[in-house]
Design an enzyme around this catalytic site. Structure first.
Site, PDB file in Angstrom:
ATOM      1  N   GLU A   1      28.708  37.261  35.420  1.00 61.34           N
ATOM      2  CA  GLU A   1      28.367  35.891  35.823  1.00 61.34           C
ATOM      3  C   GLU A   1      29.568  35.199  36.468  1.00 61.34           C
ATOM      4  OE1 GLU A   1      25.330  34.280  35.400  1.00 61.34           O
ATOM      5  OE2 GLU A   1      24.616  36.285  34.865  1.00 61.34           O
TER       6      GLU A   1
ATOM      7  N   ASP B   1      38.008  36.657  43.681  1.00 60.78           N
ATOM      8  CA  ASP B   1      36.932  35.797  44.143  1.00 60.78           C
ATOM      9  C   ASP B   1      37.408  35.191  45.453  1.00 60.78           C
ATOM     10  OD1 ASP B   1      34.255  34.941  43.207  1.00 60.78           O
ATOM     11  OD2 ASP B   1      35.081  32.960  43.571  1.00 60.78           O
TER      12      ASP B   1
ATOM     13  N   LYS C   1      42.077  43.631  60.862  1.00 61.60           N
ATOM     14  CA  LYS C   1      41.748  42.527  59.945  1.00 61.60           C
ATOM     15  C   LYS C   1      42.871  42.333  58.926  1.00 61.60           C
ATOM     16  CE  LYS C   1      38.295  40.712  56.689  1.00 61.60           C
ATOM     17  NZ  LYS C   1      37.000  40.833  56.027  1.00 61.60           N
TER      18      LYS C   1
END
Ligand code: ITT
Length: 192
Positions: free
Chosen positions: A39, A68, A171
């Site tokens: 979660e 994240d 990148k």
């Protein structure tokens, strides 16, 4: 050294594996056969990053890291931000998220944006965070087929190409993820 990378995102695994020094081995959740969803209930990128690493360390007692990432658009009050994965709703995908972002930006003269990655490392119970930021601009249409997520509409400062027009090596010259990971690698080099 071996570290579990607490992500279910195969694109993140591919990018991180492309920048590892030989002495560091990364095991993804799918390689470790850990299939549970973790979660991400919090309102900040820092807390959601922390919760993923803590989940793995407390359930499996393995040294690990998580990350994240959010795309932050200041002229949209920081959206999509911490909600980047589900900006267009619970059944969102990259195409729907991009469509919503371009719609919300259509009358805006300020298209500045930045990616922010927060990596949380838990090693022998010690917890640290490393941040990487990449500033750029949101263009008004998609260009390119490489990468993932918002890459087809993001042009990093210092380039004329979107991330989706770049191979991994290109990148990595600009990327938020690469910058945060370089800090983690520096830490391991000086502390182990
Ligand atoms: P995990 O939580 O399992 O690591 P996730 O896909 O849910 O994977 P995030 O919570 O960090 O990852 O969501 C961030 C979203 O932001 C992700 O789904 C992409 O749409 C986008 N994103 C992250 N990094 C990106 C990048 O380098 N380029 C383009 N978009 C990116």
């Amino acid at each position: 050294m071996e570290l579990i990378f607490a992500t279910h995102n195969a694109n993140k695994v591919k990018e991180i594996k492309s920048i590892l020094p030989a002495q560091l081995q990364i095991i993804s959740l799918s390689e470790a056969n850990i299939l549970e969803e973790i979660e991400e209930p919090f309102d900040t990128i820092e807390e959601n990053s922390e919760t993923k690493a803590k989940f793995i360390f407390s359930n499996y007692s393995k040294n690990c890291f998580s990350e994240d990432t959010g795309l932050i658009v200041p002229s949209l009050n920081g959206e999509p931000g911490v909600k980047s994965a589900r900006y267009a709703g619970e059944d969102a995908n990259a195409e729907k998220n991009i469509k919503k972002l371009l719609h919300n930006l259509k009358d805006s003269s300020n298209r500045d944006a930045y990616f922010k990655t927060v990596i949380t490392l838990i090693i022998d119970g010690q917890q640290l965070q490393f941040i990487g930021i990449c500033e750029g601009t949101i263009i008004d249409t998609t260009i390119g087929n490489e990468g993932f997520g918002y890459d087809p509409i993001f042009v990093p400062n210092g380039s004329t190409k979107t991330f989706a027009e770049m191979n991994l090596e290109e990148k990595n010259k600009f990327s938020h993820r690469k910058k945060a990971m370089a800090k983690l690698i520096d830490f391991l080099n000086t502390n182990s």
